[in-house]
Design a protein around this motif. Structure first.
Motif, short mmCIF file in Angstrom:
data_model
loop_
_atom_site.label_atom_id
_atom_site.label_comp_id
_atom_site.label_asym_id
_atom_site.label_seq_id
_atom_site.Cartn_x
_atom_site.Cartn_y
_atom_site.Cartn_z
N LEU A 183 0.83 -1.21 0.00
CA LEU A 183 0.00 0.00 0.00
C LEU A 183 0.86 1.25 0.00
N ALA A 184 1.94 1.23 0.77
CA ALA A 184 2.85 2.37 0.80
C ALA A 184 3.43 2.63 -0.60
N ALA A 185 3.72 1.55 -1.33
CA ALA A 185 4.25 1.70 -2.68
C ALA A 185 3.23 2.32 -3.63
N LEU A 195 6.02 5.36 9.45
CA LEU A 195 5.23 4.86 8.34
C LEU A 195 5.69 3.49 7.91
N ALA A 196 4.75 2.69 7.42
CA ALA A 196 5.15 1.46 6.73
C ALA A 196 5.91 1.84 5.47
N ALA A 197 7.04 1.17 5.22
CA ALA A 197 7.89 1.50 4.08
C ALA A 197 7.56 0.63 2.89
N PRO A 221 -0.35 6.43 2.59
CA PRO A 221 0.31 6.46 3.90
C PRO A 221 -0.30 5.39 4.80
N THR A 222 0.55 4.57 5.40
CA THR A 222 0.10 3.42 6.17
C THR A 222 0.84 3.40 7.50
N PHE A 223 0.10 3.55 8.60
CA PHE A 223 0.74 3.63 9.91
C PHE A 223 -0.33 3.45 10.99
#
Length: 384
Positions: free
Chosen positions: A338-340, A377-379, A344-346
């Motif tokens: 999803l981050a890719a 954030l998730a990377a 934004p994922t956190f």
């Protein structure tokens, strides 16, 4: 007995091997008894057994001997160690428990099993927690969101009745004309005529699997608060392998929460597909997926749906948790995917959520927002 030795004695439990060689008396002895009932050895010398009255007395004791934060931890441990979930179906026992978010999550997970004689008590427990959360969260949420809606509604070409003169003067002070003792504004700041109508939509998409219980409770409270904000349309969709649109219940968070069915599987792809059909104006919509991303359905389809939301200019954010519990367990691969996609994922605490939503309404860069607030954030994948 000095205070340090006394504390060690309470922690270690007084077994032959505790090393303190000390005995307790008075209030400390009673505290030790309540601790031993929960944390004693396998024989549980002071155990609670299966007696509802005895458990109720124990719950009353810990509330008398320990501060609220400790009581909540002990209640949670009792759920797992002593089978307290089953006994929570008794109204007399429910009246003895100190209500908190975790207890509400437990009651919601037991919803279908709660007997009729306990339902009203269970609702009162849930309502007590919900009202406390609303007292804590409602004002900052309304303030942050209303401010964001007004800022998002500003225009540089306002009609005469919509000019914000204070901001216009501040923005044009450099154009002050001393000879005429006035400001000649080059840029007017005001609000568009659409502001009194619905100008933004927020969709909260809630994963109702058992691990998301406290996040669902907070999201339900936020949903009810947001529904009261003028110029904002709020939709709440809960899902496991089925989808429940709870928007009609959003005005009453207790009813909304009892519409949630905690503990099922997870089909995020289907939930995203349903929500896509409900979004009429993507650019004016903030979509918040609250999920640990352990997808039980079609993983590739979930990512395709998420990508389609982003491509349609919906402001999308994924919250891996919405609670105060620290780092959540989540699917790291899906979070990175999803981050890719630019989502934004956190994890987010409830106290941060109003500012997050305000930033999303104003279409700020949420990745930058999270960085400015020290949120990890998730990377995306290293090759992404």
């Amino acid at each position: 007995m000095n205070d340090r030795l006394r504390r060690w004695r309470l922690v270690l439990g007084g077994s032959d091997a505790d090393g303190t060689g000390s005995t307790l008396s008075g209030g400390d002895l009673k505290r030790d008894s309540t601790l031993d009932a929960l944390y004693g050895n396998d024989k549980r010398r002071g155990g609670l057994g299966g007696s509802s009255p005895r458990v109720a007395r124990w719950l009353g004791d810990i509330r008398g001997y320990f501060p609220a934060s400790v009581v909540q931890v002990m209640q949670r441990d009792a759920m797992d160690r002593l089978g307290l979930r089953r006994l929570l179906l008794e109204p007399e026992l429910l009246e003895s428990v100190q209500p908190d978010v975790h207890l509400v999550g437990t009651l919601l997970s037991l919803n279908e099993a709660i007997p009729e004689r306990s339902r009203q008590t269970a609702r009162e427990v849930v309502r007590q927690v919900v009202e406390e959360l609303e007292r804590r969260l409602a004002q900052p949420t309304r303030q942050a969101v209303t401010g964001a809606l007004h800022r998002a509604g500003r225009t540089s070409r306002p009609r005469a009745g919509d000019i914000d003169w204070n901001r216009t003067i501040l923005a044009n002070l450099k154009h002050y004309q001393p000879a005429h003792r006035t400001v000649v504004p080059e840029r007017l700041i005001g609000y568009g005529r659409r502001l009194p109508q619905l100008s933004r939509e927020v969709v909260l998409c809630l994963d109702q699997s058992g691990s998301m219980a406290s996040s669902v409770v907070y999201a339900g409270v936020f949903g009810a608060v947001l529904a009261s904000v003028r110029s904002l349309r709020t939709r709440i969709v809960a899902f496991d392998t089925e989808i429940a649109d709870l928007t009609d219940a959003v005005a009453d968070p207790v009813e909304l929460l009892f519409g949630v069915q905690l503990g099922g599987g997870t089909d995020i792809a289907s939930a995203l597909a349903y929500c896509q059909t409900q979004i009429a104006n993507p650019r004016d919509t903030v979509f918040v997926l609250i999920s640990d991303l352990f997808e039980g359905g079609d993983n590739d389809e979930m990512l395709r749906r998420a990508q389609a939301l982003v491509a349609g200019e919906t402001q999308v954010v994924c919250l891996l948790a919405l609670n105060d519990e620290g780092a959540p367990a989540y699917d790291h691969d899906n979070a990175a995917a999803l981050a890719a996609l630019g989502i934004p994922t956190f994890a987010c605490t409830p106290d941060r959520f109003p500012d997050l939503l305000a930033a999303a309404i104003e279409r700020e860069d949420l990745t930058a927002w999270a960085g400015a607030h020290d949120i990890t954030l998730a990377a995306p994948p290293a090759d992404g």
